[in-house]
Design a protein around this motif. Sequence first.
Motif, short mmCIF file in Angstrom:
data_model
loop_
_atom_site.label_atom_id
_atom_site.label_comp_id
_atom_site.label_asym_id
_atom_site.label_seq_id
_atom_site.Cartn_x
_atom_site.Cartn_y
_atom_site.Cartn_z
N THR A 1 -26.84 27.83 -0.41
CA THR A 1 -27.87 27.03 -1.09
C THR A 1 -27.28 26.26 -2.27
O THR A 1 -27.56 25.07 -2.45
CB THR A 1 -29.02 27.94 -1.56
N ARG A 2 -26.45 26.92 -3.06
CA ARG A 2 -25.83 26.24 -4.21
C ARG A 2 -24.92 25.10 -3.75
O ARG A 2 -24.87 24.04 -4.36
CB ARG A 2 -25.05 27.23 -5.06
N THR A 3 -24.21 25.33 -2.65
CA THR A 3 -23.34 24.29 -2.10
C THR A 3 -24.17 23.10 -1.61
O THR A 3 -23.84 21.94 -1.90
CB THR A 3 -22.48 24.86 -0.95
N LEU A 4 -25.26 23.38 -0.92
CA LEU A 4 -26.12 22.29 -0.44
C LEU A 4 -26.73 21.51 -1.59
O LEU A 4 -26.80 20.28 -1.55
CB LEU A 4 -27.21 22.84 0.47
N ALA B 1 -31.52 7.63 -0.62
CA ALA B 1 -31.60 8.74 0.33
C ALA B 1 -32.25 9.97 -0.28
O ALA B 1 -32.41 10.98 0.39
CB ALA B 1 -30.20 9.09 0.84
N ASP B 2 -32.67 9.88 -1.53
CA ASP B 2 -33.18 11.04 -2.27
C ASP B 2 -34.33 11.75 -1.56
O ASP B 2 -34.35 12.97 -1.45
CB ASP B 2 -33.60 10.63 -3.68
N ALA B 3 -35.32 11.02 -1.05
CA ALA B 3 -36.48 11.65 -0.42
C ALA B 3 -36.07 12.45 0.81
O ALA B 3 -36.53 13.58 1.01
CB ALA B 3 -37.52 10.59 -0.05
N ALA B 4 -35.20 11.90 1.64
CA ALA B 4 -34.77 12.60 2.85
C ALA B 4 -33.96 13.84 2.51
O ALA B 4 -34.15 14.90 3.12
CB ALA B 4 -33.94 11.66 3.73
N VAL B 5 -33.09 13.74 1.54
CA VAL B 5 -32.27 14.88 1.13
C VAL B 5 -33.15 15.98 0.54
O VAL B 5 -32.99 17.16 0.86
CB VAL B 5 -31.17 14.45 0.13
N SER B 6 -34.11 15.61 -0.30
CA SER B 6 -35.00 16.60 -0.91
C SER B 6 -35.81 17.33 0.15
O SER B 6 -35.98 18.55 0.08
CB SER B 6 -35.95 15.92 -1.90
N ALA B 7 -36.31 16.62 1.14
CA ALA B 7 -37.09 17.24 2.21
C ALA B 7 -36.22 18.20 3.01
O ALA B 7 -36.65 19.31 3.35
CB ALA B 7 -37.68 16.16 3.12
N LEU C 1 -36.74 22.35 3.26
CA LEU C 1 -36.86 23.03 4.56
C LEU C 1 -35.80 24.11 4.69
O LEU C 1 -36.10 25.24 5.09
CB LEU C 1 -36.73 22.01 5.69
N HIS C 2 -34.57 23.81 4.34
CA HIS C 2 -33.48 24.79 4.46
C HIS C 2 -33.72 25.99 3.55
O HIS C 2 -33.55 27.13 3.96
CB HIS C 2 -32.14 24.13 4.11
N THR C 3 -34.14 25.73 2.32
CA THR C 3 -34.41 26.82 1.37
C THR C 3 -35.54 27.71 1.88
O THR C 3 -35.44 28.94 1.81
CB THR C 3 -34.73 26.24 -0.01
N ALA C 4 -36.58 27.10 2.40
CA ALA C 4 -37.73 27.87 2.92
C ALA C 4 -37.31 28.74 4.10
O ALA C 4 -37.74 29.88 4.22
CB ALA C 4 -38.85 26.92 3.33
#
Length: 83
Positions: A49-52, A66-72, A76-79
């Motif tokens: 998670t820290r790396t991502l 690209a901020d919105a796509a990366v944040s989404a 999802l990955h964190t969840a």
Amino acid sequence: MIELTRLNGHTFVVNSDLIKLAEAIPDTTLTLVTGEKIVVLETCADVLTRTLHYRANVLHHAWPSADAAVSAHLALHTAQHHS
């Protein structure tokens, strides 16, 4: 760079691009591309998670649109890893 904690409680930063392997054996052990091994308190999932988050931050500064796509994707990955 990501901040991690050694077993003795001291924090340090490591270039996450140098991490070749992260294993839970049973403590989280990172193997760097140099062959050096580092044992940390964080779980493998925390290191990932820290790396991502670090890489997303780099991408955000290099490609702000690209901020919105990366944040989404990060949400999802964190969840997925915390459920």
